[in-house]
Scaffold this motif. Structure first.
Motif, PDB file in Angstrom:
ATOM      1  N   UNK A   1      -4.466  14.376 -30.287  1.00  0.00           N
ATOM      2  CA  UNK A   1      -5.311  13.768 -29.254  1.00  0.00           C
ATOM      3  C   UNK A   1      -6.665  13.364 -29.808  1.00  0.00           C
ATOM      4  N   UNK A   2      -7.215  14.175 -30.694  1.00  0.00           N
ATOM      5  CA  UNK A   2      -8.496  13.856 -31.313  1.00  0.00           C
ATOM      6  C   UNK A   2      -8.382  12.586 -32.157  1.00  0.00           C
ATOM      7  N   UNK A   3      -7.310  12.494 -32.928  1.00  0.00           N
ATOM      8  CA  UNK A   3      -7.104  11.307 -33.765  1.00  0.00           C
ATOM      9  C   UNK A   3      -6.900  10.053 -32.918  1.00  0.00           C
ATOM     10  N   UNK A   4      -6.146  10.182 -31.823  1.00  0.00           N
ATOM     11  CA  UNK A   4      -5.923   9.035 -30.945  1.00  0.00           C
ATOM     12  C   UNK A   4      -7.234   8.567 -30.322  1.00  0.00           C
ATOM     13  N   UNK A   5      -8.088   9.498 -29.944  1.00  0.00           N
ATOM     14  CA  UNK A   5      -9.379   9.150 -29.352  1.00  0.00           C
ATOM     15  C   UNK A   5     -10.261   8.436 -30.366  1.00  0.00           C
ATOM     16  N   UNK A   6     -10.317   8.956 -31.585  1.00  0.00           N
ATOM     17  CA  UNK A   6     -11.128   8.330 -32.627  1.00  0.00           C
ATOM     18  C   UNK A   6     -10.629   6.933 -32.960  1.00  0.00           C
ATOM     19  N   UNK A   7      -9.312   6.783 -33.041  1.00  0.00           N
ATOM     20  CA  UNK A   7      -8.733   5.483 -33.339  1.00  0.00           C
ATOM     21  C   UNK A   7      -9.047   4.483 -32.232  1.00  0.00           C
ATOM     22  N   UNK A   8      -8.918   4.926 -30.988  1.00  0.00           N
ATOM     23  CA  UNK A   8      -9.208   4.030 -29.853  1.00  0.00           C
ATOM     24  C   UNK A   8     -10.678   3.608 -29.878  1.00  0.00           C
ATOM     25  N   UNK A   9     -11.570   4.508 -30.214  1.00  0.00           N
ATOM     26  CA  UNK A   9     -12.998   4.178 -30.282  1.00  0.00           C
ATOM     27  C   UNK A   9     -13.249   3.119 -31.359  1.00  0.00           C
ATOM     28  N   UNK A  10     -12.587   3.278 -32.489  1.00  0.00           N
ATOM     29  CA  UNK A  10     -12.779   2.309 -33.572  1.00  0.00           C
ATOM     30  C   UNK A  10     -12.195   0.941 -33.214  1.00  0.00           C
ATOM     31  N   UNK A  11     -11.023   0.943 -32.592  1.00  0.00           N
ATOM     32  CA  UNK A  11     -10.351  -0.316 -32.257  1.00  0.00           C
ATOM     33  C   UNK A  11     -11.090  -1.091 -31.193  1.00  0.00           C
TER      34      UNK A  11
ATOM     35  N   UNK B   1       2.104  20.719 -17.613  1.00  0.00           N
ATOM     36  CA  UNK B   1       3.082  20.773 -18.700  1.00  0.00           C
ATOM     37  C   UNK B   1       2.516  19.917 -19.831  1.00  0.00           C
ATOM     38  N   UNK B   2       2.208  20.531 -20.942  1.00  0.00           N
ATOM     39  CA  UNK B   2       1.649  19.804 -22.070  1.00  0.00           C
ATOM     40  C   UNK B   2       2.782  19.382 -22.986  1.00  0.00           C
ATOM     41  N   UNK B   3       2.760  18.128 -23.356  1.00  0.00           N
ATOM     42  CA  UNK B   3       3.800  17.584 -24.216  1.00  0.00           C
ATOM     43  C   UNK B   3       3.178  17.150 -25.531  1.00  0.00           C
ATOM     44  N   UNK B   4       3.743  17.623 -26.618  1.00  0.00           N
ATOM     45  CA  UNK B   4       3.279  17.226 -27.939  1.00  0.00           C
ATOM     46  C   UNK B   4       3.942  15.909 -28.300  1.00  0.00           C
ATOM     47  N   UNK B   5       3.175  14.846 -28.548  1.00  0.00           N
ATOM     48  CA  UNK B   5       3.758  13.526 -28.762  1.00  0.00           C
ATOM     49  C   UNK B   5       4.468  13.343 -30.101  1.00  0.00           C
ATOM     50  N   UNK B   6       4.413  14.342 -30.981  1.00  0.00           N
ATOM     51  CA  UNK B   6       5.143  14.242 -32.244  1.00  0.00           C
ATOM     52  C   UNK B   6       6.118  15.406 -32.320  1.00  0.00           C
ATOM     53  N   UNK B   7       7.245  15.236 -33.006  1.00  0.00           N
ATOM     54  CA  UNK B   7       8.218  16.325 -33.085  1.00  0.00           C
ATOM     55  C   UNK B   7       7.663  17.511 -33.864  1.00  0.00           C
ATOM     56  N   UNK B   8       8.024  18.670 -33.426  1.00  0.00           N
ATOM     57  CA  UNK B   8       7.573  19.905 -34.059  1.00  0.00           C
ATOM     58  C   UNK B   8       8.791  20.591 -34.643  1.00  0.00           C
ATOM     59  N   UNK B   9       9.058  20.359 -35.929  1.00  0.00           N
ATOM     60  CA  UNK B   9      10.264  20.848 -36.574  1.00  0.00           C
ATOM     61  C   UNK B   9       9.927  21.996 -37.522  1.00  0.00           C
ATOM     62  N   UNK B  10       9.654  23.152 -36.947  1.00  0.00           N
ATOM     63  CA  UNK B  10       9.270  24.289 -37.756  1.00  0.00           C
ATOM     64  C   UNK B  10       9.803  25.550 -37.088  1.00  0.00           C
TER      65      UNK B  10
END
Length: 110
Positions: free
Chosen positions: A97-107, A69-78
């Motif tokens: 997920x891509x943005x979270x991975x990049x941010x974690x790598x930088x941090x 079950x894939x859950x989108x971590x942000x609301x999808x209001x469309x």
């Protein structure tokens, strides 16, 4: 020696649909996949790696007992057509997920 692997047919059909393909169209293009789904043949590890790249799915997902079950971590209001909404959700899921991975790598880089 061929290393053939047992794969759940439900996972294969789910992966194809998740990638936005119609099952019939995909199996016409890649006939071996239809044989895997029907249980007539078993894929090799190499074939499954290629399949996972075609459907943009992590290789390990192919060995799950049932589709996750894939859950989108942000609301999808469309409000859109269900198929389009599903494709947008997958794209947003990937982007988040891509943005979270990049941010974690930088941090945690140093």
């Amino acid at each position: 020696m061929r290393n053939e692997v047992n794969v759940n047919a439900n996972i294969l059909t789910w992966a194809i649909a998740r990638a936005g393909y119609e099952l019939q169209t995909f199996t016409d293009k890649f006939p071996k996949v239809q044989l895997w789904i029907e249980g007539e043949k078993k894929p090799t590890v190499k074939q499954l790696e290629e399949f996972s790249k075609k459907v943009h799915l992590p290789f390990g997902y192919l060995f799950l007992p049932e589709p996750p079950k894939e859950h989108l971590p942000i609301p999808f209001l469309e409000v859109t057509v269900i198929r389009q909404k599903s494709q947008h959700q997958r794209l947003r899921y990937y982007l988040v997920n891509s943005a979270k991975t990049r941010l974690a790598k930088r941090l945690f880089k140093g």
